[in-house]
Design a protein around this motif. Structure first.
Motif, PDB file in Angstrom:
ATOM      1  N   GLU A  81      41.892  30.233  33.732  1.00 14.40           N
ATOM      2  CA  GLU A  81      40.780  30.740  32.935  1.00 14.40           C
ATOM      3  C   GLU A  81      39.485  30.823  33.745  1.00 14.40           C
ATOM      4  O   GLU A  81      38.729  31.792  33.616  1.00 14.40           O
ATOM      5  CB  GLU A  81      40.561  29.861  31.690  1.00 14.40           C
ATOM      6  N   LEU A  82      39.216  29.804  34.557  1.00 17.82           N
ATOM      7  CA  LEU A  82      38.019  29.843  35.399  1.00 17.82           C
ATOM      8  C   LEU A  82      38.094  30.987  36.399  1.00 17.82           C
ATOM      9  O   LEU A  82      37.106  31.675  36.653  1.00 17.82           O
ATOM     10  CB  LEU A  82      37.852  28.506  36.146  1.00 17.82           C
ATOM     11  N   THR A  83      39.284  31.193  36.964  1.00 20.34           N
ATOM     12  CA  THR A  83      39.484  32.291  37.918  1.00 20.34           C
ATOM     13  C   THR A  83      39.203  33.631  37.253  1.00 20.34           C
ATOM     14  O   THR A  83      38.493  34.482  37.806  1.00 20.34           O
ATOM     15  CB  THR A  83      40.918  32.273  38.485  1.00 20.34           C
ATOM     16  N   GLU A  84      39.746  33.809  36.070  1.00 28.29           N
ATOM     17  CA  GLU A  84      39.545  35.052  35.325  1.00 28.29           C
ATOM     18  C   GLU A  84      38.078  35.228  34.937  1.00 28.29           C
ATOM     19  O   GLU A  84      37.521  36.326  35.022  1.00 28.29           O
ATOM     20  CB  GLU A  84      40.425  35.051  34.069  1.00 28.29           C
ATOM     21  N   LEU A  85      37.444  34.129  34.512  1.00 33.00           N
ATOM     22  CA  LEU A  85      36.041  34.158  34.105  1.00 33.00           C
ATOM     23  C   LEU A  85      35.143  34.635  35.243  1.00 33.00           C
ATOM     24  O   LEU A  85      34.188  35.389  35.030  1.00 33.00           O
ATOM     25  CB  LEU A  85      35.607  32.752  33.658  1.00 33.00           C
ATOM     26  N   MET A  86      35.468  34.215  36.468  1.00 30.67           N
ATOM     27  CA  MET A  86      34.627  34.557  37.617  1.00 30.67           C
ATOM     28  C   MET A  86      35.059  35.851  38.317  1.00 30.67           C
ATOM     29  O   MET A  86      34.570  36.169  39.394  1.00 30.67           O
ATOM     30  CB  MET A  86      34.608  33.389  38.606  1.00 30.67           C
ATOM     31  N   GLY A  87      35.989  36.588  37.719  1.00 29.33           N
ATOM     32  CA  GLY A  87      36.302  37.913  38.246  1.00 29.33           C
ATOM     33  C   GLY A  87      37.736  38.164  38.633  1.00 29.33           C
ATOM     34  O   GLY A  87      38.112  39.295  38.929  1.00 29.33           O
ATOM     35  N   GLY A  88      38.548  37.117  38.687  1.00 26.06           N
ATOM     36  CA  GLY A  88      39.967  37.312  38.982  1.00 26.06           C
ATOM     37  C   GLY A  88      40.272  37.419  40.468  1.00 26.06           C
ATOM     38  O   GLY A  88      40.945  36.581  41.037  1.00 26.06           O
ATOM     39  N   GLU A  89      39.788  38.472  41.107  1.00 23.46           N
ATOM     40  CA  GLU A  89      40.056  38.695  42.528  1.00 23.46           C
ATOM     41  C   GLU A  89      38.756  38.942  43.280  1.00 23.46           C
ATOM     42  O   GLU A  89      37.752  39.359  42.697  1.00 23.46           O
ATOM     43  CB  GLU A  89      40.990  39.901  42.719  1.00 23.46           C
ATOM     44  N   LYS A  90      38.794  38.704  44.580  1.00 24.82           N
ATOM     45  CA  LYS A  90      37.596  38.945  45.398  1.00 24.82           C
ATOM     46  C   LYS A  90      37.314  40.437  45.460  1.00 24.82           C
ATOM     47  O   LYS A  90      38.227  41.269  45.372  1.00 24.82           O
ATOM     48  CB  LYS A  90      37.782  38.370  46.800  1.00 24.82           C
ATOM     49  N   GLN A  91      36.038  40.762  45.601  1.00 26.14           N
ATOM     50  CA  GLN A  91      35.614  42.158  45.728  1.00 26.14           C
ATOM     51  C   GLN A  91      34.900  42.331  47.061  1.00 26.14           C
ATOM     52  O   GLN A  91      33.904  41.664  47.324  1.00 26.14           O
ATOM     53  CB  GLN A  91      34.662  42.517  44.576  1.00 26.14           C
ATOM     54  N   ASP A  92      35.400  43.221  47.897  1.00 26.41           N
ATOM     55  CA  ASP A  92      34.781  43.453  49.204  1.00 26.41           C
ATOM     56  C   ASP A  92      33.526  44.304  49.073  1.00 26.41           C
ATOM     57  O   ASP A  92      33.359  45.065  48.118  1.00 26.41           O
ATOM     58  CB  ASP A  92      35.766  44.156  50.148  1.00 26.41           C
ATOM     59  N   ILE A  93      32.671  44.184  50.075  1.00 29.48           N
ATOM     60  CA  ILE A  93      31.473  45.006  50.129  1.00 29.48           C
ATOM     61  C   ILE A  93      31.848  46.410  50.607  1.00 29.48           C
ATOM     62  O   ILE A  93      32.747  46.578  51.427  1.00 29.48           O
ATOM     63  CB  ILE A  93      30.419  44.364  51.071  1.00 29.48           C
ATOM     64  N   ASN A  94      31.177  47.417  50.069  1.00 24.79           N
ATOM     65  CA  ASN A  94      31.459  48.814  50.419  1.00 24.79           C
ATOM     66  C   ASN A  94      30.633  49.213  51.643  1.00 24.79           C
ATOM     67  O   ASN A  94      29.414  49.252  51.587  1.00 24.79           O
ATOM     68  CB  ASN A  94      31.116  49.718  49.228  1.00 24.79           C
ATOM     69  N   LEU A  95      31.299  49.498  52.749  1.00 26.11           N
ATOM     70  CA  LEU A  95      30.607  49.864  53.988  1.00 26.11           C
ATOM     71  C   LEU A  95      30.910  51.305  54.406  1.00 26.11           C
ATOM     72  O   LEU A  95      30.832  51.650  55.578  1.00 26.11           O
ATOM     73  CB  LEU A  95      30.989  48.892  55.115  1.00 26.11           C
ATOM     74  N   LYS A  96      31.263  52.145  53.432  1.00 25.26           N
ATOM     75  CA  LYS A  96      31.501  53.553  53.735  1.00 25.26           C
ATOM     76  C   LYS A  96      30.157  54.261  53.939  1.00 25.26           C
ATOM     77  O   LYS A  96      29.136  53.859  53.414  1.00 25.26           O
ATOM     78  CB  LYS A  96      32.281  54.208  52.602  1.00 25.26           C
ATOM     79  N   GLY A  97      30.182  55.340  54.690  1.00 26.16           N
ATOM     80  CA  GLY A  97      28.956  56.092  54.958  1.00 26.16           C
ATOM     81  C   GLY A  97      28.560  55.990  56.413  1.00 26.16           C
ATOM     82  O   GLY A  97      28.998  55.096  57.131  1.00 26.16           O
ATOM     83  N   ASP A  98      27.728  56.921  56.849  1.00 22.45           N
ATOM     84  CA  ASP A  98      27.284  56.935  58.245  1.00 22.45           C
ATOM     85  C   ASP A  98      25.791  57.282  58.284  1.00 22.45           C
ATOM     86  O   ASP A  98      25.413  58.442  58.409  1.00 22.45           O
ATOM     87  CB  ASP A  98      28.097  57.953  59.047  1.00 22.45           C
ATOM     88  N   PRO A  99      24.913  56.286  58.182  1.00 20.33           N
ATOM     89  CA  PRO A  99      25.264  54.858  58.087  1.00 20.33           C
ATOM     90  C   PRO A  99      25.513  54.424  56.649  1.00 20.33           C
ATOM     91  O   PRO A  99      25.095  55.095  55.706  1.00 20.33           O
ATOM     92  CB  PRO A  99      24.002  54.176  58.627  1.00 20.33           C
ATOM     93  N   ALA A 100      26.194  53.280  56.516  1.00 12.74           N
ATOM     94  CA  ALA A 100      26.302  52.641  55.205  1.00 12.74           C
ATOM     95  C   ALA A 100      24.947  52.012  54.901  1.00 12.74           C
ATOM     96  O   ALA A 100      24.321  51.425  55.777  1.00 12.74           O
ATOM     97  CB  ALA A 100      27.388  51.572  55.225  1.00 12.74           C
ATOM     98  N   ILE A 101      24.486  52.177  53.665  1.00 18.91           N
ATOM     99  CA  ILE A 101      23.169  51.659  53.274  1.00 18.91           C
ATOM    100  C   ILE A 101      23.339  50.577  52.213  1.00 18.91           C
ATOM    101  O   ILE A 101      23.942  50.824  51.157  1.00 18.91           O
ATOM    102  CB  ILE A 101      22.272  52.798  52.736  1.00 18.91           C
ATOM    103  N   ILE A 102      22.851  49.379  52.503  1.00 23.11           N
ATOM    104  CA  ILE A 102      22.962  48.260  51.565  1.00 23.11           C
ATOM    105  C   ILE A 102      21.568  47.881  51.101  1.00 23.11           C
ATOM    106  O   ILE A 102      20.694  47.540  51.912  1.00 23.11           O
ATOM    107  CB  ILE A 102      23.650  47.038  52.219  1.00 23.11           C
ATOM    108  N   LEU A 103      21.347  47.952  49.792  1.00 22.64           N
ATOM    109  CA  LEU A 103      20.041  47.636  49.211  1.00 22.64           C
ATOM    110  C   LEU A 103      20.084  46.226  48.618  1.00 22.64           C
ATOM    111  O   LEU A 103      20.957  45.912  47.810  1.00 22.64           O
ATOM    112  CB  LEU A 103      19.692  48.657  48.126  1.00 22.64           C
TER     113      LEU A 103
END
Length: 444
Positions: A81-103
């Motif tokens: 339940e705690l795992t599910e509550l906090m999102g279930g699975e890890k989510q990677d950061i999106n680094l697509k783009g040239d350049p990738a822009i992270i705000l």
């Protein structure tokens, strides 16, 4: 951070220990204690009620295997339940783009600038060229801090000290990144002490202008439910992609980490502890659930070690250990590597059972300093050949390091014991490749 919650959950599960079966009565008692523990930890009440209702339904709907006690089954369900509550699975950061822009967004004091440096370091280690951009035009200290952090991790910092237009600075930074062939641009924006219209308008304008690949909301975990409410406000205005929890090594109750995913319906992507640039981890909901339940997090500990330790250096050390040539120069190098892994108490908490056992023990971050002073007071010959360090030499080393002979003797004994242990571990590892492969063996 979760020590208090962990202890209360542990007490709640003890009500089921020794029970031969799960019944509505003993489950109801346990669930009541679990809900109280979650609410005391500053978890949103609706979230706490949903979690405990789910646990109760699952517990009463399962048969207990002979080999599994009711208490063990409840811990397993709680982990799910705690795992599910906090999102279930890890989510990677999106680094697509040239350049990738992270705000990067968030309130002042949440740790945005420090996280920007840590994220630049994290991405750089993946082999990508990174640039950070200082778009906080209100706080000169933020620009200076970002420049220092950028230099520390070896990336370029883009600044315009005379320009007071954060939107234009961000656009100029992106153009500069394209010209200098940077693959990732991380934009550090201004924060306020509280949410206000001017702040929200500014961050929304920056996002619209730069069209970021990824927008991250940085939140101070120590602010409890206020963090959740702030996240909700930011999400309504800029629709961020993920959350970063900072100061997870603090003494707060931890409710933000458990509630924020359920309330804003956005994944937690990173967790940050301490000020060291290496102290940044991807957020794994299942691993965090394990830590909350006192089960440790060996995999994260191993991964932290693999990031900190150089593979060629590890091979060199292994070779010296096999030949019984491990010396104080090598030991000093290993200490430096360990310090890079992050907060010592946080690392100890990842070891199953150890974190709980040492919950009331103060672990001094400066504990390595006397050891380093003693080693650095040795001559090069003494560091290379520890066996030549006689009584008179120990007295000189103690005087030179500002310690006493007893401390030097203790270090010598611990060093010799460690060398024996290392030789034994190498014999155990045998054909698997020595100490360097032990971490990989643990992951299998």
């Amino acid at each position: 951070m979760f020590d208090n919650l962990s202890n209360k959950l542990d007490r709640a599960f003890k009500t089921l220990k020794g029970q031969g079966s799960i019944t509505e009565i003993n489950v109801a008692t346990t669930i009541k204690e679990v809900r109280r523990a979650l609410v005391d930890a500053d978890v949103n009440y609706k979230v706490a009620k949903t979690v405990t209702d789910n646990i109760k339904e699952k517990a009463l709907g399962r048969d207990v295997l002979i080999a599994v006690s009711p208490g063990q089954l409840m811990v397993k369900i709680m982990h799910e339940e705690l795992t599910e509550l906090m999102g279930g699975e890890k989510q990677d950061i999106n680094l697509k783009g040239d350049p990738a822009i992270i705000l990067i967004s968030g309130l002042q004091g949440s740790g945005k600038t420090t996280f920007t440096g840590k994220l630049a370091n994290y991405i750089k280690k993946q082999g990508r060229s990174v640039m950070v951009a200082a778009c906080d035009v209100y706080r000169p200290a933020a620009i200076n801090q970002l420049q220092v952090l950028a230099e520390q991790v070896g990336v370029e910092a883009y600044t315009e000290l005379e320009n007071k237009n954060p939107v234009q600075i961000a656009l100029n930074a992106i153009e500069h990144a394209k010209k200098t062939h940077k693959k990732v641009v991380i934009i550090d924006t201004a924060g306020r002490l509280a949410v206000d219209e001017a702040m929200m308008k500014e961050i929304a304008e920056i996002k619209k202008a730069v069209n970021p690949t990824e927008t991250l909301f940085v939140v101070d975990s120590m602010t409890g439910q206020d963090a959740v409410n702030t996240a909700k406000t930011f999400n309504e205005r800029i629709n961020f992609d993920g959350v970063v929890l900072t100061k997870l090594d603090g003494d707060s109750r931890g409710g933000a980490a458990l509630s924020i995913r359920a309330v804003v319906e956005k994944p937690i992507k990173f967790i940050s502890t301490g000020e060291k640039m290496e102290a940044l981890d991807l957020f794994y909901p299942d691993r965090m659930a394990q830590r909350i339940l006192g089960m440790g997090d060996v995999i994260s500990l191993v991964e932290r070690a693999q990031q900190a330790f150089d593979e060629d250096e590890a091979k060199r050390i292994n070779k010296k250990i096999r030949k019984n040539q491990f010396n104080f120069d090598d030991f000093l190098t290993q200490l430096e590597q360990i310090k890079k892994m992050g907060d010592i108490k946080d690392l100890v908490g990842m070891i199953p059972g150890v974190g709980k056992a040492l919950k009331d023990v103060e672990i001094d971050e400066n504990a390595f300093k006397p050891i380093e002073a003693i080693i650095k007071s040795m001559t090069p010959e003494e560091r290379e050949n520890p066996d030549i360090i006689s009584g008179s030499r120990r007295a000189r080393i103690a005087k030179g390091s500002g310690t006493d002979v007893t401390q030097v003797n203790n270090l010598m004994k611990q060093f010799n014991d460690m060398r024996k242990m290392m030789r034994s571990m190498n014999k155990m590892a045998g054909k698997r490749g020595g100490l360097g492969n032990l971490a990989n063996m643990m992951k299998r």
